[in-house]
Design an enzyme around this catalytic site. Structure first.
Site, short mmCIF file in Angstrom:
data_model
loop_
_atom_site.label_atom_id
_atom_site.label_comp_id
_atom_site.label_asym_id
_atom_site.label_seq_id
_atom_site.Cartn_x
_atom_site.Cartn_y
_atom_site.Cartn_z
N GLY A 31 0.76 -1.24 0.00
CA GLY A 31 0.00 0.00 0.00
C GLY A 31 0.79 1.29 0.00
O GLY A 31 0.21 2.37 -0.14
N GLY A 36 3.42 -3.51 -3.81
CA GLY A 36 3.27 -3.63 -5.27
C GLY A 36 3.72 -2.35 -5.92
O GLY A 36 4.84 -2.21 -6.41
N ARG A 37 2.80 -1.36 -5.87
CA ARG A 37 3.03 -0.08 -6.55
C ARG A 37 4.40 0.54 -6.24
O ARG A 37 5.08 1.03 -7.14
CB ARG A 37 1.94 0.90 -6.11
CG ARG A 37 1.95 2.23 -6.83
CD ARG A 37 1.00 3.22 -6.14
NE ARG A 37 -0.29 2.65 -5.85
CZ ARG A 37 -1.34 2.69 -6.67
NH1 ARG A 37 -1.25 3.29 -7.82
NH2 ARG A 37 -2.49 2.13 -6.31
N ARG A 97 -5.91 3.80 -15.28
CA ARG A 97 -5.92 4.58 -14.02
C ARG A 97 -6.61 5.94 -14.16
O ARG A 97 -7.42 6.29 -13.31
CB ARG A 97 -4.50 4.73 -13.46
CG ARG A 97 -3.86 3.40 -13.07
CD ARG A 97 -2.57 3.55 -12.30
NE ARG A 97 -2.81 4.14 -10.99
CZ ARG A 97 -2.63 5.40 -10.69
NH1 ARG A 97 -2.17 6.25 -11.59
NH2 ARG A 97 -2.91 5.84 -9.50
N CYS A 104 -13.81 4.85 -28.05
CA CYS A 104 -15.08 5.57 -28.17
C CYS A 104 -15.76 5.75 -26.82
O CYS A 104 -16.81 5.16 -26.55
CB CYS A 104 -16.00 4.79 -29.11
SG CYS A 104 -15.17 4.40 -30.64
N TYR A 117 -0.03 -1.10 -12.11
CA TYR A 117 -1.45 -1.02 -12.46
C TYR A 117 -1.64 -0.35 -13.83
O TYR A 117 -2.60 0.38 -14.04
CB TYR A 117 -2.25 -0.31 -11.34
CG TYR A 117 -2.05 -0.99 -10.01
CD1 TYR A 117 -2.60 -2.25 -9.78
CD2 TYR A 117 -1.28 -0.42 -9.01
CE1 TYR A 117 -2.38 -2.92 -8.58
CE2 TYR A 117 -1.05 -1.07 -7.81
CZ TYR A 117 -1.60 -2.32 -7.60
OH TYR A 117 -1.38 -2.97 -6.42
N1 PLP Z 1 -1.77 -6.91 -0.83
C1 PLP Z 1 -3.10 -6.94 -1.08
C2 PLP Z 1 -3.93 -7.93 -0.36
C3 PLP Z 1 -3.68 -6.05 -1.98
O1 PLP Z 1 -4.98 -6.08 -2.21
C4 PLP Z 1 -2.83 -5.11 -2.65
C5 PLP Z 1 -3.38 -4.14 -3.60
O2 PLP Z 1 -4.35 -3.50 -3.42
C6 PLP Z 1 -1.46 -5.13 -2.39
C7 PLP Z 1 -0.97 -6.04 -1.47
C8 PLP Z 1 -0.51 -4.20 -3.05
O3 PLP Z 1 -0.79 -2.89 -2.83
P1 PLP Z 1 0.18 -1.76 -3.38
O4 PLP Z 1 0.36 -1.99 -4.83
O5 PLP Z 1 -0.55 -0.51 -3.10
O6 PLP Z 1 1.46 -1.87 -2.62
#
Ligand code: PLP
Length: 422
Positions: free
Chosen positions: A244, A283-284, A320, A350, A378
Site C-alpha cells: 500500500g 506492489g506499486r 488509471r 469511443c 497497475y
Molecule cells: N496486498 C493486497 C492484499 C492487496 O490487495 C494489494 C493491492 O491493493 C497489495 C498487497 C498491493 O498494494 P500496493 O500496490 O498498493 O502496494
C-alpha cells in the site's frame, strides 16, 4: 519539474532516456503504445525495504497484481522476494517465472475451490483467508485433497488509509478481511477446523498511502488481536502487514520504505513483538516509478473549449485516469523549442472517459512520442482489449540493453477462442 522516476528517467540533451536507453529510439524499434520498465529502478525501489529489514526474519512478497510480466517476476525472484497472488492465473504466472510456491502467499476475497486446490497442490506458503465462509470451504477442500492448508486471517482493522475510495480496503465498509470484532472468534473456528494450520495474521489497509500514521494505527489494532488470539492458545508465527505504500505521481510526498518500516519496527519492539517473522506485500512502490507508457501523437484537434492531443494509447492500455481520475505526468520524449499549448491528451477509444491527462501544457506535433510517467504499476496489468485493441508490447531495460519481454498482441489473437455459429 523533477521527473517522477528520476534518476533512472532523465533528459539527456533534449531526449528522454530510461537508464541507458533513449525512449524515442525504443518507440522506433518496438512501436507504440509501448510499456518500458527499468530493472535498475525496480531494484532500487526494493533496496530500502531490504535494508530496513536486515537482521529480522522477513519475506517481502511482491504484490504481482501491480505488474505481472514474467520478466518482472523473475527480477524480484532473483532479488530474493516472495510473491503475493490473488488468483489461479497469478499462481500459474508466478510458477511459470520459476518461483517456488513456498514463497507465495495467496490473498483475495473470492478464491474458488479450484483455485484453492491448485494452490494446495502447488504448496503455497500461506492462504490469506478473508472470511469465515472461506475458512469452511478451504477446510473442506484441504481435507478432500488430504493436505493441510497453512492459513492466516486477513483482519480488517477499520482504519482510514486516507486514500481514494476505490483503493481503500481497511474500513468496516470495505468488502475485505474479517471484521476486527469477529477476528478472535474466527481464529478459534480456524484452529478447530480440520485441514487448516493457523500460522499468521494479515492486514492490508489500502493503496497509494502517503502517511505513516494509518499503518501504525493498523499495526496497533493487529497487535491487540495477536495478543487476544494467543491468549486463546493459538500461536501466530508471522505478521503480514500488507502493501500500500504510495509513490510520487505529481506532488505526493510518501515516506520512504525504510522510514515506514523503521517506524513499524520501533512500534513492534516497543510492544514486545519484535521477534516475529514479518511479511510485507508491496506492489506499486516497487514498480510504479520504474515504468513509462510511450505513445505516439496521431492528431492535434483544436477545439472551442479545449484542444485535444489524440494519441495512440488509450484507456484500455492505461485504466488509471479513467478509473480513478488519476493524474499521471505526461512529457515529450523529445523536447521541442516551441511555445507549449494546453491539451487534453486522449486516446482513440469511443468513450469520453478515454483520457490520459487533462489540461496538459505540451509542445507537441503529430508523430511526436509522449511518455506517460509512473506507469509501471497497475498499467499493463489492468489493460484490456476494449475496442478490439491488442495490448501493448513491453520492454525491460537492463542497463543500456532493451529486452522485449512481451510481444504486441495482434488482432487475430483477440478472437482466436471465438466460434462462428454453424
Ligand atoms: N496486498 C493486497 C492484499 C492487496 O490487495 C494489494 C493491492 O491493493 C497489495 C498487497 C498491493 O498494494 P500496493 O500496490 O498498493 O502496494
Amino acid at each position: 519539474m523533477k521527473l517522477p522516476g528520476a534518476p533512472f528517467l532523465a533528459y539527456r540533451g533534449e531526449s528522454l532516456h530510461l537508464d541507458g536507453c533513449e525512449l524515442d529510439a525504443l518507440a522506433d524499434r518496438f512501436g507504440t503504445p509501448l510499456y518500458v520498465y527499468s530493472q535498475a529502478a525496480m531494484l532500487a525501489a526494493l533496496a530500502p525495504y531490504q535494508r530496513a529489514l536486515v537482521g529480522r526474519k522477513h519475506l517481502i512478497c511482491y504484490a504481482m497484481k501491480a505488474n505481472s510480466n514474467l520478466a518482472v517476476l523473475q527480477t524480484f525472484a532473483r532479488a530474493g522476494c516472495g510473491f503475493d497472488i490473488v488468483s489461479g492465473g497469478e499462481l500459474a504466472r508466478v510458477l511459470a517465472a520459476g518461483v517456488s510456491a513456498d514463497r507465495v502467499v495467496f490473498s483475495g476475497v473470492g478464491k474458488t475451490r479450484e483455485e484453492m486446490r491448485l494452490a494446495l497442490r502447488a504448496g503455497v506458503k500461506c492462504f490469506n483467508v478473508e472470511s469465515e465462509a472461506e475458512l469452511e470451504v478451504l477446510s473442506a477442500v484441504a481435507v478432500q485433497e488430504g493436505r493441510q492448508a497453512p492459513v492466516s486471517l486477513r483482519v480488517n482493522p477499520d482504519v482510514d488509509a486516507g486514500t481514494h475510495p476505490y483503493i481503500s480496503t481497511g474500513l468496516k465498509a470495505n468488502k475485505f478481511g474479517v471484521a476486527h470484532d469477529r477476528a478472535v472468534a474466527a481464529y478459534r473456528r480456524a484452529a478447530a477446523l480440520p485441514g487448516l494450520s493457523v500460522i499468521g495474521i494479515d492486514c492490508h489497509i489500502g493503496s497509494q498511502i502517503t502517511e505513516i500514521a494509518p499503518y501504525l494505527d493498523a499495526l496497533d489494532r493487529v497487535l491487540d488481536l495477536v495478543e487476544a488470539i494467543e491468549a486463546q492458545g493459538i500461536a501466530l508465527h508471522h505478521l503480514d502487514l500488507g502493501g500500500g505504500l504510495g509513490i510520487t505521481y505529481t506532488d505526493e510526498t510518501p515516506p520512504a520504505a525504510d522510514e515506514l518500516i523503521g517506524a513499524l519496527l520501533t512500534r513492534l519492539d516497543a510492544r514486545g513483538h519484535g521477534h516475529r517473522m514479518l511479511m510485507f506485500e508491496p506492489g506499486r512502490s516497487l514498480v510504479g516509478n520504474a515504468g513509462v507508457l510511450l505513445t505516439e501523437t496521431l492528431y492535434l484537434k483544436p477545439g472551442q473549449e479545449k484542444n485535444f492531443c489524440i494519441v495512440d494509447a488509450a484507456m484500455n492500455d492505461l485504466m488509471r485516469p479513467a478509473m480513478y481520475e488519476a493524474t499521471m505526468a505526461i512529457v515529450a520524449c523529445r523536447r521541442r523549442d516551441e511555445a507549449p499549448v494546453t491539451y487534453d491528451v486522449v486516446g482513440p477509444v469511443c468513450e469520453s472517459g478515454d483520457w490520459l491527462g487533462r489540461a496538459r501544457s505540451l509542445a507537441v506535433q503529430p508523430g511526436d512520442r509522449l511518455a506517460v510517467l509512473s506507469a509501471g504499476a497497475y498499467g499493463m496489468s489492468m489493460a484490456s482489449n476494449y475496442n478490439t485493441r491488442g495490448r501493448a508490447a513491453e520492454v525491460l531495460v537492463v542497463g543500456d540493453e532493451a529486452h522485449l519481454v512481451r510481444e504486441r498482441e495482434q488482432p487475430a489473437e483477440l478472437f482466436r477462442g471465438e466460434r462462428l455459429l454453424p
